[in-house]
Design an enzyme around this catalytic site. Structure first.
Site, PDB file in Angstrom:
ATOM      1  N   TYR A   1     -10.751  14.076  -8.444  1.00 39.63           N
ATOM      2  CA  TYR A   1      -9.675  13.438  -9.203  1.00 39.63           C
ATOM      3  C   TYR A   1      -8.762  14.456  -9.904  1.00 39.63           C
ATOM      4  O   TYR A   1      -7.538  14.364  -9.833  1.00 39.63           O
ATOM      5  CB  TYR A   1     -10.299  12.490 -10.229  1.00 39.63           C
ATOM      6  CG  TYR A   1      -9.317  11.737 -11.085  1.00 39.63           C
ATOM      7  CD1 TYR A   1      -8.542  10.707 -10.563  1.00 39.63           C
ATOM      8  CD2 TYR A   1      -9.176  12.043 -12.437  1.00 39.63           C
ATOM      9  CE1 TYR A   1      -7.651  10.008 -11.352  1.00 39.63           C
ATOM     10  CE2 TYR A   1      -8.289  11.343 -13.240  1.00 39.63           C
ATOM     11  CZ  TYR A   1      -7.525  10.330 -12.693  1.00 39.63           C
ATOM     12  OH  TYR A   1      -6.636   9.643 -13.490  1.00 39.63           O
TER      13      TYR A   1
ATOM     14  N   ARG B   1     -14.999  13.467 -27.109  1.00 42.12           N
ATOM     15  CA  ARG B   1     -13.762  13.036 -26.458  1.00 42.12           C
ATOM     16  C   ARG B   1     -12.773  12.559 -27.525  1.00 42.12           C
ATOM     17  O   ARG B   1     -13.149  12.258 -28.662  1.00 42.12           O
ATOM     18  CB  ARG B   1     -14.005  11.858 -25.502  1.00 42.12           C
ATOM     19  CG  ARG B   1     -14.909  12.135 -24.317  1.00 42.12           C
ATOM     20  CD  ARG B   1     -14.258  13.052 -23.306  1.00 42.12           C
ATOM     21  NE  ARG B   1     -15.086  13.169 -22.114  1.00 42.12           N
ATOM     22  CZ  ARG B   1     -16.104  14.024 -21.986  1.00 42.12           C
ATOM     23  NH1 ARG B   1     -16.418  14.827 -22.994  1.00 42.12           N
ATOM     24  NH2 ARG B   1     -16.793  14.091 -20.862  1.00 42.12           N
TER      25      ARG B   1
ATOM     26  N   ASP C   1       0.847  -1.184   0.000  1.00 38.07           N
ATOM     27  CA  ASP C   1       0.000   0.000   0.000  1.00 38.07           C
ATOM     28  C   ASP C   1       0.887   1.240   0.000  1.00 38.07           C
ATOM     29  O   ASP C   1       1.501   1.585   1.011  1.00 38.07           O
ATOM     30  CB  ASP C   1      -0.914  -0.013   1.237  1.00 38.07           C
ATOM     31  CG  ASP C   1      -1.860   1.177   1.268  1.00 38.07           C
ATOM     32  OD1 ASP C   1      -1.791   2.034   0.363  1.00 38.07           O
ATOM     33  OD2 ASP C   1      -2.672   1.251   2.209  1.00 38.07           O
TER      34      ASP C   1
END
Length: 338
Positions: A150, A223, A55
């Protein structure tokens, strides 16, 4: 350089697995692959690579993986398609721990060069209201109005890379990825991006005989989508370049989501009835990559056409889908015989 230790974080993910595969093909002999997912959940895994399950939110783990490293590619983050990032903003923001701890560990352990995978989500949302987006230039990230959650984490981590370079002499390189897709990626489970999700939906409609597809938004949002091979090539070109500031890495072939569906339908040999979910997450209205700088500095830009990439992606997802259905039927049959 090929006999120096190269570390790839996020190695169990789509782009990380593809990067390691490519490094091996090029003859890199010392690769350390790191991801927090269990090994059996990695998209690609190689026995001749040092595979670690750690992690990287934890500073001690970052110190361990960067020890002895020459180059580090940091691809680790909590992310997914628009549905995921709109509903998991705090989780996306927590990725800042990974990059911050890894930068500090790289500095203290004498890493020579550090690559950070940023995103087109850093760009100012006001510059993405028009579906006829002319292409986002690198300068369009400021004044800052990034994708909530984000995008802000990515923008902050870009600045961290810059200041570690300026203040501590750690050579950092940053690429702003634009919608990467291809085989060996997420295609189900809520984290799939548009190309994989559309491929899956078309496959489901074809296999089930229900010739319908639900599209998020109006279908008119635009996009550009970059095939994985272009992403891996561009990542390494940027890593080994003298480009110091964040730079776009994406295709400039812009399409509407409706046109994306058209292409997948053509590949599948089917035509579907479309419904539009206007309440679903849909992101900005228009996003495309302006490739002026990458052409100027690297004399190259992503050039694999969307249709070519989607043909390969569709075939891979189709095979994965059929294999999954076959496993499910086998499991059901076994349960009936008990």
């Amino acid at each position: 350089m090929k006999d120096q230790l190269t570390v790839v974080t996020g190695a169990g993910g789509f782009i990380g697995g593809a990067l390691i595969s490519n490094l091996r093909e090029k003859g890199f002999t010392k690769i350390r692959a790191v991801d927090m997912k269990a090994l059996d959940e990695w998209y690609q895994r190689f026995d001749d690579v040092e595979n670690l399950v750690l992690d990287l939110n934890l500073k001690s783990h970052c110190e361990a993986v960067s020890r002895g490293a020459y180059h580090i590619y940091n691809l680790a983050a909590n992310m997914g398609g628009m549905g995921f990032i709109e509903h998991n903003k705090a989780l996306c923001m927590l990725s800042v721990l990974i990059n911050t701890n890894l930068l500090e560990a790289s500095r203290s352990n004498g890493v020579q060069r550090f690559f950070y995978s940023s995103s087109a989500c850093v760009y100012n949302g006001d510059k993405q209201r028009d579906t006829n987006n002319p292409g986002l230039k690198e300068e369009d990230a400021y004044p800052a109005l990034a994708e909530d959650g984000y995008g802000w984490e990515k923008l902050f981590s870009e600045r961290m890379c810059r200041h570690f370079r300026e203040d501590f002499g750690l050579e950092t390189r940053v690429a702003r990825y634009h919608n990467v897709y291809g085989p060996h990626g997420t295609w189900d489970g809520g984290r799939a991006k548009a190309p994989a999700a559309i491929c899956r939906k078309v496959i489901e409609a074809k296999v089930s005989g229900r010739h319908e597809i639900s599209i998020w938004g109006s279908g008119n949002q635009t996009r550009s989508f970059m095939y994985i091979d272009d992403c891996i090539k561009g990542t390494q070109l940027i890593m080994h370049s003298g480009v110091l500031e964040p730079i776009n890495l994406g295709s400039s072939e812009m399409v509407t989501i409706n046109e994306l569906v058209d292409i997948v339908e053509e590949i599948a040999g089917i035509k579907l009835n479309r419904t539009y979910d206007l309440d679903a997450p849909k992101g900005v209205n228009g996003r495309n990559s302006d490739n002026t700088l990458i052409q100027r500095y690297l004399h190259w830009e992503p050039n694999i056409s969307l249709k070519t990439g989607l043909e390969k992606t569709y075939r891979w997802i189709f095979n994965e889908y059929v294999a999954r259905e076959r496993r499910a039927k086998t499991a059901d049959a076994r349960s009936w015989t008990r």
